[in-house]
Design a protein around this motif. Structure first.
Motif, PDB file in Angstrom:
ATOM      1  N   ASN A 102      67.034   5.525  48.823  1.00 42.31           N
ATOM      2  CA  ASN A 102      68.203   5.632  49.897  1.00 42.31           C
ATOM      3  C   ASN A 102      67.532   6.065  51.154  1.00 42.31           C
ATOM      4  OD1 ASN A 102      70.404   5.891  51.683  1.00 42.31           O
ATOM      5  ND2 ASN A 102      71.783   6.021  49.674  1.00 42.31           N
ATOM      6  N   GLY A 103      67.392   5.481  52.444  1.00 39.82           N
ATOM      7  CA  GLY A 103      66.827   5.627  53.618  1.00 39.82           C
ATOM      8  C   GLY A 103      67.415   6.704  54.275  1.00 39.82           C
ATOM      9  N   LEU A 104      68.778   6.887  53.770  1.00 41.20           N
ATOM     10  CA  LEU A 104      69.567   8.180  54.511  1.00 41.20           C
ATOM     11  C   LEU A 104      68.844   9.443  54.254  1.00 41.20           C
ATOM     12  CD1 LEU A 104      72.119   8.884  56.058  1.00 41.20           C
ATOM     13  CD2 LEU A 104      73.477   9.155  53.859  1.00 41.20           C
ATOM     14  N   PHE A 105      68.040   9.507  52.942  1.00 36.09           N
ATOM     15  CA  PHE A 105      67.387  10.773  52.751  1.00 36.09           C
ATOM     16  C   PHE A 105      66.415  11.097  53.691  1.00 36.09           C
ATOM     17  CE2 PHE A 105      70.103  10.761  48.931  1.00 36.09           C
ATOM     18  CZ  PHE A 105      70.218  12.111  48.671  1.00 36.09           C
ATOM     19  N   LEU A 106      65.746  10.097  54.400  1.00 38.81           N
ATOM     20  CA  LEU A 106      64.734  10.302  55.249  1.00 38.81           C
ATOM     21  C   LEU A 106      65.329  11.323  56.319  1.00 38.81           C
ATOM     22  CD1 LEU A 106      61.987   9.965  56.368  1.00 38.81           C
ATOM     23  CD2 LEU A 106      62.708   7.891  57.774  1.00 38.81           C
ATOM     24  N   VAL A 107      66.935  11.308  56.725  1.00 44.55           N
ATOM     25  CA  VAL A 107      67.312  12.282  57.794  1.00 44.55           C
ATOM     26  C   VAL A 107      67.322  13.666  57.295  1.00 44.55           C
ATOM     27  CG1 VAL A 107      69.315  13.033  58.956  1.00 44.55           C
ATOM     28  CG2 VAL A 107      68.950  10.447  58.672  1.00 44.55           C
ATOM     29  N   PHE A 108      67.487  13.967  55.892  1.00 45.90           N
ATOM     30  CA  PHE A 108      67.363  15.333  55.395  1.00 45.90           C
ATOM     31  C   PHE A 108      65.944  15.618  55.219  1.00 45.90           C
ATOM     32  CE2 PHE A 108      71.085  13.017  53.036  1.00 45.90           C
ATOM     33  CZ  PHE A 108      72.145  13.628  54.062  1.00 45.90           C
ATOM     34  N   THR A 109      65.171  14.802  54.777  1.00 48.21           N
ATOM     35  CA  THR A 109      63.584  15.052  54.748  1.00 48.21           C
ATOM     36  C   THR A 109      62.915  15.487  56.077  1.00 48.21           C
ATOM     37  OG1 THR A 109      63.319  13.538  52.684  1.00 48.21           O
ATOM     38  CG2 THR A 109      61.225  14.055  54.012  1.00 48.21           C
ATOM     39  N   SER A 110      63.374  14.673  57.207  1.00 52.18           N
ATOM     40  CA  SER A 110      62.977  14.849  58.585  1.00 52.18           C
ATOM     41  C   SER A 110      63.332  16.264  58.938  1.00 52.18           C
ATOM     42  CB  SER A 110      63.262  13.872  59.673  1.00 52.18           C
ATOM     43  OG  SER A 110      62.586  12.638  59.032  1.00 52.18           O
ATOM     44  N   LEU A 111      64.531  16.530  58.774  1.00 48.10           N
ATOM     45  CA  LEU A 111      65.116  17.824  59.411  1.00 48.10           C
ATOM     46  C   LEU A 111      64.468  19.060  58.671  1.00 48.10           C
ATOM     47  CD1 LEU A 111      68.857  16.943  59.703  1.00 48.10           C
ATOM     48  CD2 LEU A 111      67.031  17.285  61.507  1.00 48.10           C
ATOM     49  N   ALA A 112      64.278  18.865  57.144  1.00 48.17           N
ATOM     50  CA  ALA A 112      63.423  19.793  56.427  1.00 48.17           C
ATOM     51  C   ALA A 112      62.196  20.049  56.764  1.00 48.17           C
ATOM     52  CB  ALA A 112      63.755  19.463  54.972  1.00 48.17           C
ATOM     53  N   ALA A 113      61.511  18.949  57.288  1.00 48.87           N
ATOM     54  CA  ALA A 113      60.046  18.988  57.478  1.00 48.87           C
ATOM     55  C   ALA A 113      59.889  19.567  59.097  1.00 48.87           C
ATOM     56  CB  ALA A 113      59.448  17.670  57.431  1.00 48.87           C
ATOM     57  N   THR A 114      60.806  19.429  60.042  1.00 52.59           N
ATOM     58  CA  THR A 114      60.647  19.875  61.293  1.00 52.59           C
ATOM     59  C   THR A 114      61.071  21.213  61.502  1.00 52.59           C
ATOM     60  OG1 THR A 114      62.823  18.692  61.824  1.00 52.59           O
ATOM     61  CG2 THR A 114      60.798  17.383  62.226  1.00 52.59           C
ATOM     62  N   LEU A 115      62.272  21.754  60.905  1.00 53.32           N
ATOM     63  CA  LEU A 115      63.083  22.864  60.778  1.00 53.32           C
ATOM     64  C   LEU A 115      62.088  24.121  60.877  1.00 53.32           C
ATOM     65  CD1 LEU A 115      65.631  24.127  61.685  1.00 53.32           C
ATOM     66  CD2 LEU A 115      66.338  24.150  59.399  1.00 53.32           C
TER      67      LEU A 115
END
Length: 314
Positions: A102-115
């Motif tokens: 699910n491409g929506l999980f890229l939102v959570f992944t990106s926020l976890a990676a940048t935070l």
């Protein structure tokens, strides 16, 4: 120090010269009339426009927008041959194994990676430069010519930094959502608890996650603003804020110091993952919001106390 306007040139010099001249004209025009709420909002609007139109700010947004694209492309390449992310060993940012489903999980992944670093670093740059940058450019005295007072000026600066926190977070989230929708399937979202929810509800949870991530940066924004009032060098204030961020992150990763971890502003940053559970786990989320509120109140007050008694010489 001479009150002559900074030499107008190209780039930052021209921008600061124009800003100084505008502030001086505003002050002269406003000196004969009482301060009104509309004028105050106009001053805040000016601060927002000045900050968000700087090339440095736009470059920071560009870097943040690029991170989700790089993560998404990397995942797409790695899984194009039927492989799994990280070879199936669970390595990589949180949620990255769910991105292919699910491409929506890229939102959570990106926020976890940048935070942990990228997002806070950009906030540290903007907050550290808020007051010190004006002093370094010689425009701070011009801004105080207008009858806004130091309190209103500092409040406008802090509000602008908070607006940057929210905007920067949304830049990451929107870039990740667009990249995820282009590269991966989207649809019903399976939460960490195993419950499936419609895509619309998944989007609402993603929006809530973005809001929580932006709120997680309030403490750092206040700390950076306080540091910015301690020096007349914008570079020194930015370096000190980012250096403090790195130091606190290191301390927060040392197991032997776990007793002080709950009092460090980054400790609950990744608690936004609890939004992806059914029901949502609110304990750590509320602790994070409370901690950010304490840091924000303490260091914003310290910044006000310092700035209102500071001898402005630039």
């Amino acid at each position: 120090m001479s009150l002559a306007e900074p030499e107008a040139g190209t780039g930052a010099g021209a921008e600061e010269a124009a800003r100084a001249g505008s502030a001086a004209r505003t002050g002269a025009a406003a000196a004969s009339r009482p301060v009104s709420p509309l004028w105050s909002l106009g001053f805040l609007r000016s601060e927002l426009i000045t900050t968000f139109r700087r090339w440095r700010t736009l470059a920071l947004f560009g870097v943040l927008a690029l991170v989700p694209v790089l993560v998404g492309v990397a995942v797409k390449i790695e899984t194009s041959g039927g492989g799994t992310v990280g070879g199936g060993d669970g390595d990589g940012p949180a949620f990255i194994s769910q991105v292919t489903n699910n491409g929506l999980f890229l939102v959570f992944t990106s926020l976890a990676a940048t935070l942990p670093f990228f997002l806070p670093m950009t906030v540290g740059v903007i907050a550290g430069d808020a007051v010190a940058g004006e002093a370094n450019a010689g425009t701070l005295r011009y801004l105080l010519v207008a009858p806004a007072g130091r309190t209103r000026l500092l409040l406008a600066k802090f509000t602008t930094v908070l607006a940057f926190c929210l905007t920067a977070t949304l830049v990451v989230a929107v870039s990740a959502l667009a990249t995820g929708a282009l590269l991966f399937p989207v649809g019903e979202v399976t939460l960490l608890s195993g419950t499936s929810v419609p895509f619309g509800e998944g989007l609402l949870r993603a929006l809530l996650v973005a809001a929580l991530v932006a709120a997680s940066l309030i403490g750092l924004a206040a700390v950076g603003l306080f540091i910015s009032t301690l020096t007349n060098s914008g570079i020194a204030a930015m370096a000190a804020t980012v250096g403090l961020l790195i130091t606190v992150q290191i301390v927060n990763s040392i197991p032997q110091l776990h007793d002080i971890h709950p009092y460090l502003f980054p400790n609950y940053w990744l608690s936004f993952a609890d939004v992806l559970r059914d029901p949502i786990y609110w304990d750590d989320l509320l602790k994070n919001l409370g901690l950010q509120g304490v840091y924000g109140a303490v260091f914003a007050s310290a910044a006000w106390a310092r700035f209102t008694t500071k001898d402005i010489t630039a």
